[in-house]
Design a protein around this motif. Sequence first.
Motif, short mmCIF file in Angstrom:
data_model
loop_
_atom_site.label_atom_id
_atom_site.label_comp_id
_atom_site.label_asym_id
_atom_site.label_seq_id
_atom_site.Cartn_x
_atom_site.Cartn_y
_atom_site.Cartn_z
N GLY A 161 52.89 50.38 34.65
CA GLY A 161 54.08 51.12 35.83
C GLY A 161 52.79 51.40 37.72
O GLY A 161 53.73 51.54 38.18
N ALA A 162 52.08 51.90 37.03
CA ALA A 162 51.27 52.25 38.50
C ALA A 162 49.51 52.47 37.77
O ALA A 162 49.35 51.85 36.78
CB ALA A 162 51.21 53.99 38.15
N ALA A 163 49.23 52.18 38.78
CA ALA A 163 47.30 52.34 38.85
C ALA A 163 46.74 53.26 39.64
O ALA A 163 47.23 53.09 40.52
CB ALA A 163 46.88 50.28 38.53
N TRP A 164 46.49 54.14 38.99
CA TRP A 164 45.72 55.12 40.01
C TRP A 164 44.78 55.02 40.65
O TRP A 164 43.92 54.73 39.36
CB TRP A 164 46.35 56.95 39.28
CG TRP A 164 47.74 57.12 39.31
CD1 TRP A 164 48.21 56.72 37.74
CD2 TRP A 164 48.74 56.66 39.40
NE1 TRP A 164 49.61 57.15 37.74
CE2 TRP A 164 49.80 57.37 38.94
CE3 TRP A 164 49.00 56.38 40.76
CZ2 TRP A 164 51.64 57.54 39.41
CZ3 TRP A 164 49.94 56.72 41.81
CH2 TRP A 164 50.98 56.69 40.53
N ALA B 134 48.92 52.80 43.18
CA ALA B 134 49.41 51.57 43.25
C ALA B 134 50.86 52.05 42.67
O ALA B 134 50.34 52.31 41.67
CB ALA B 134 49.30 50.03 43.24
N VAL B 135 52.05 51.62 42.66
CA VAL B 135 53.22 51.38 41.87
C VAL B 135 54.09 50.28 41.76
O VAL B 135 54.16 49.98 43.13
CB VAL B 135 53.86 53.30 41.89
CG1 VAL B 135 54.97 52.81 41.56
CG2 VAL B 135 53.01 54.13 42.12
N ARG B 136 54.63 49.83 41.07
CA ARG B 136 55.57 48.65 40.89
C ARG B 136 56.85 49.53 41.28
O ARG B 136 57.35 50.36 41.53
CB ARG B 136 55.80 48.56 40.00
CG ARG B 136 54.52 47.51 39.16
CD ARG B 136 54.81 46.78 37.40
NE ARG B 136 53.88 46.62 36.73
CZ ARG B 136 53.12 45.60 37.20
NH1 ARG B 136 53.62 44.84 38.32
NH2 ARG B 136 51.62 45.13 36.13
N ARG B 137 57.19 48.53 42.09
CA ARG B 137 58.79 48.61 43.23
C ARG B 137 59.89 48.95 42.31
O ARG B 137 60.09 50.01 41.90
CB ARG B 137 58.83 47.50 44.18
CG ARG B 137 60.58 48.01 44.85
CD ARG B 137 60.57 47.06 46.40
NE ARG B 137 59.84 47.15 47.02
CZ ARG B 137 60.26 47.35 47.94
NH1 ARG B 137 60.64 48.79 48.17
NH2 ARG B 137 58.93 47.73 49.12
N TRP B 138 60.28 48.06 41.17
CA TRP B 138 61.42 48.19 40.63
C TRP B 138 60.69 49.39 38.94
O TRP B 138 61.77 49.59 38.68
CB TRP B 138 61.04 47.17 39.38
CG TRP B 138 59.53 46.59 38.53
CD1 TRP B 138 58.80 45.82 38.24
CD2 TRP B 138 59.04 46.97 37.30
NE1 TRP B 138 58.13 45.19 37.64
CE2 TRP B 138 57.82 46.64 36.86
CE3 TRP B 138 59.74 48.14 36.77
CZ2 TRP B 138 57.20 47.15 35.49
CZ3 TRP B 138 59.00 48.85 35.58
CH2 TRP B 138 57.28 48.08 34.94
N VAL B 139 59.71 50.49 38.90
CA VAL B 139 59.47 51.76 38.98
C VAL B 139 59.97 52.43 39.41
O VAL B 139 61.04 53.45 38.91
CB VAL B 139 57.97 51.71 38.77
CG1 VAL B 139 57.61 53.67 38.39
CG2 VAL B 139 57.43 51.47 37.70
N GLY C 20 57.06 45.01 49.67
CA GLY C 20 56.10 43.95 48.29
C GLY C 20 56.61 44.12 47.37
O GLY C 20 57.87 45.44 46.90
N SER C 21 56.70 44.18 46.25
CA SER C 21 56.93 44.18 44.50
C SER C 21 55.62 45.06 44.25
O SER C 21 56.34 46.20 43.14
CB SER C 21 56.59 43.29 43.72
OG SER C 21 55.50 42.44 44.05
N ILE C 22 54.56 45.59 44.83
CA ILE C 22 54.20 46.76 44.53
C ILE C 22 53.07 47.73 45.51
O ILE C 22 53.28 47.10 46.80
CB ILE C 22 52.53 46.15 44.25
CG1 ILE C 22 52.54 45.97 42.69
CG2 ILE C 22 51.38 47.37 43.74
CD1 ILE C 22 51.40 44.55 42.43
N PHE D 220 56.88 54.69 31.65
CA PHE D 220 56.06 53.46 31.94
C PHE D 220 54.63 54.36 31.49
O PHE D 220 54.37 55.22 31.70
CB PHE D 220 56.54 53.16 33.06
CG PHE D 220 57.78 52.87 33.44
CD1 PHE D 220 58.97 51.71 33.16
CD2 PHE D 220 58.41 53.52 34.52
CE1 PHE D 220 59.67 51.00 33.44
CE2 PHE D 220 59.56 52.95 34.83
CZ PHE D 220 60.50 52.21 34.10
N PRO D 221 54.03 52.91 30.86
CA PRO D 221 52.21 53.36 31.09
C PRO D 221 51.97 53.06 31.95
O PRO D 221 52.38 52.33 33.28
CB PRO D 221 51.86 52.17 29.84
CG PRO D 221 53.40 51.12 29.17
CD PRO D 221 54.25 52.13 30.19
#
Length: 277
Positions: free
Chosen positions: A51-54, A95-100, A20-22, A130-131
């Motif tokens: 880039g991420a949501a903790w 959650a973290v984005r894969r492209w990060v 997945g992308s996330i 990244f933010p």
Amino acid sequence: MADNVGAGIARNRGIESSHGSILFFLDSDVALAPQAVENAVGVLEANPTYGAAWGIYGDRPLVDDGVVEQVQVLFGHYRQIQPSPVHTGHFAVGAVRRWVVEAIGAFDERLFGQWTNEDHEFGLRIAENFPVTRALGVVGYHDDDDKMWPVVRKRFGRAVSLMPLILKQRDLKPEREALHRPPEIAAILLAAAGAPLPILSPYLAVVPAVFLAWFVWENLPLLSFVRRNAGWRVAAATMVLSYVYGLAVGLGGVSGAVRYLIDPRFRRRYRSAVAVS
């Protein structure tokens, strides 16, 4: 794959096996509240540059094993819901984005063993590039420690290990996001250092008393929160345990700072990892 390879290596294998992308991270002792994953995806979709949501720990234990665990959970929940800048990662639920990961690399697999803080290193590396944000709707209920001495050992060991990150990452100031903040640690250490003074003169008892009062003042909002949610008994236990844990963190920080000064390898402990596919 070998057994007990460490959290960072295990998470990297999970990243490699996912599509997945996330990427959503969850610890084995955490159970998600309803809609937690949906809420994390929503935050990232609404903020394309993040880039991420903790996420955060819930305000009750997953399994309630007594007052020590209640204090742990409420303490962690209270710190995480405060409105403040977020830099350190929370891979127990987040959650973290894969492209990060593709851009900056994954967990550093050279950080192997107990209290290596590979999650802190990776979280700070994300925040450098990244933010990131705290997502209050992404909640996980934690089956936390229920005995005091394991918590003391853990806080001491992590404090020692974190010092190279704290001393090098001055732009991100990770100590401001710790469970025990610098003013509180200073009050605890000074109170402990002044404890023998009344032996010299009863009048000198005012010195540790002043620093204890400072410690209480720093923790009044936390204690008020705990009292409202769990009553006076747990609030009193929070005061005592917060002092004990804070003392362990302070002594660990001092030990880590000394080691940082005399041990070049310890200063170079945290280095950039290579990307995973």
